[in-house]
Design an enzyme around this catalytic site. Sequence first.
Site, PDB file in Angstrom:
ATOM      1  N   TYR A   1      -2.615  11.000   1.053  1.00  0.00           N
ATOM      2  CA  TYR A   1      -2.987  10.759  -0.352  1.00  0.00           C
ATOM      3  C   TYR A   1      -2.906  12.056  -1.155  1.00  0.00           C
ATOM      4  O   TYR A   1      -2.480  12.055  -2.312  1.00  0.00           O
ATOM      5  CB  TYR A   1      -4.418  10.212  -0.431  1.00  0.00           C
ATOM      6  CG  TYR A   1      -4.566   8.750  -0.109  1.00  0.00           C
ATOM      7  CD1 TYR A   1      -4.891   7.830  -1.102  1.00  0.00           C
ATOM      8  CD2 TYR A   1      -4.429   8.277   1.190  1.00  0.00           C
ATOM      9  CE1 TYR A   1      -5.063   6.493  -0.816  1.00  0.00           C
ATOM     10  CE2 TYR A   1      -4.587   6.937   1.494  1.00  0.00           C
ATOM     11  CZ  TYR A   1      -4.902   6.049   0.486  1.00  0.00           C
ATOM     12  OH  TYR A   1      -5.062   4.725   0.781  1.00  0.00           O
TER      13      TYR A   1
ATOM     14  N   ASP B   1       0.843  -1.188   0.000  1.00  0.00           N
ATOM     15  CA  ASP B   1       0.000   0.000   0.000  1.00  0.00           C
ATOM     16  C   ASP B   1       0.892   1.257   0.000  1.00  0.00           C
ATOM     17  O   ASP B   1       1.845   1.330  -0.767  1.00  0.00           O
ATOM     18  CB  ASP B   1      -0.962  -0.037   1.205  1.00  0.00           C
ATOM     19  CG  ASP B   1      -2.123   0.937   1.058  1.00  0.00           C
ATOM     20  OD1 ASP B   1      -3.124   0.546   0.425  1.00  0.00           O
ATOM     21  OD2 ASP B   1      -2.032   2.064   1.549  1.00  0.00           O
TER      22      ASP B   1
ATOM     23  N   HIS C   1      -4.721  -7.937   0.310  1.00  0.00           N
ATOM     24  CA  HIS C   1      -4.017  -6.668   0.462  1.00  0.00           C
ATOM     25  C   HIS C   1      -3.291  -6.548   1.799  1.00  0.00           C
ATOM     26  O   HIS C   1      -2.243  -5.913   1.882  1.00  0.00           O
ATOM     27  CB  HIS C   1      -5.038  -5.533   0.316  1.00  0.00           C
ATOM     28  CG  HIS C   1      -4.437  -4.162   0.270  1.00  0.00           C
ATOM     29  ND1 HIS C   1      -3.699  -3.708  -0.795  1.00  0.00           N
ATOM     30  CD2 HIS C   1      -4.468  -3.136   1.160  1.00  0.00           C
ATOM     31  CE1 HIS C   1      -3.306  -2.461  -0.572  1.00  0.00           C
ATOM     32  NE2 HIS C   1      -3.754  -2.086   0.619  1.00  0.00           N
TER      33      HIS C   1
END
Length: 383
Positions: A306, A177, A360
């Site tokens: 982000y 990630d 994930h």
Amino acid sequence: MHATPFQIAVPDSELATLAQRLRHTRWPDEYADEPWALGTDMAWLRDFVHYWATGYDWRAAEQRLNAEPQFIARPGGLRIHYLHRRGTGPKPYPLVVTHGWPGSFVEFLPLLEHLCDPASVGADPADAFDVVVPSLPGFGFSERPSRPGTSAVQTADLWAELMRGLGYERFGAQGGDLGAYVSIELARRHPKNVDGIHLNFLPSSYDPSLDAAAPLTDAECAFLDEKTQWAALEGGYAHVHSTRPQTASYALNDSPAGLAAWIVEKFRAWSDCDGDIERAFKKDELLTNLSLYWHTQTIGSAMRFYWENRLQPLRFAAGERVSAPLAFARFPKEISRPPQSWIGRVFDIAQWTDMPRGGHFAALEQPALMAEDIRRFFRPLRG
């Protein structure tokens, strides 16, 4: 670099306030007979929130976390929380492991025994690691940057300073990630320090400069089409995080039920659970991670990461390559499964593993598989 021992201590008053907020959740309506189709299922979330308020024991989780050696240091002047567990073996190798969103440093607790004390799980003690698990800036107990300018790029510089300050001039890096982005930038920006990187995810902004002499393969075209389709149907959270994180943060920082809905949906959608989230994770595992976001009030600053990364995407110039060898563990239920050739446009792939199961959250879902892949990759890189 000065490091201060750290222990987690959430006040009783905060736990009482959280329970009160959970009990007074104002629930929306939903379509009948459409569980999870439009997002987090209300029946499941009601049960989860009730357990958070009445059954989950944060103090037990806190005690478990505090059993791990945690510290605070200030690389680059920023207060960074990290776990530093030294290995049991003849010559432990230093490894910095970086989490992403919606995870945290607690994701890697199941991995630590496998990496730090391999003999305890039947592996070779010569494969032991000194493991450093920092919390990203704005996550958990790390400082929330007060001004723009801290993306994965700057975080990589912080990690390099942190590792050198701990006495590790050469080390390896691992990440998935957002942690994959940081690990790549570590190898890219600090090649004299990083021996190799192990990834279980390729950042979505990864953009190699295409060579006219090496056109896209059919597999690469199919992957990029799948990536576009996934972003359209599943990437709403990332678009919010990277464009208007502040707006969403008011609601998510104020409502623990809302925070749970926002985060837990991803653990269900991105893991190898076939829609049954509790097949992959215990409620207590989910709630320890979730409570960390709640008690530190870091959902807003985590989302801003982000926004920062959108401004500094992972792009490579024509002919640019990362010199450190790379290992890639491709899990079957990962949200993105790039072909080897796509990664090979920038990296020298020394190890590629198609994992038999997992998604994930690999360190939490399949710690033994993950650890064995990490041990195998770094074995020839140890000094």
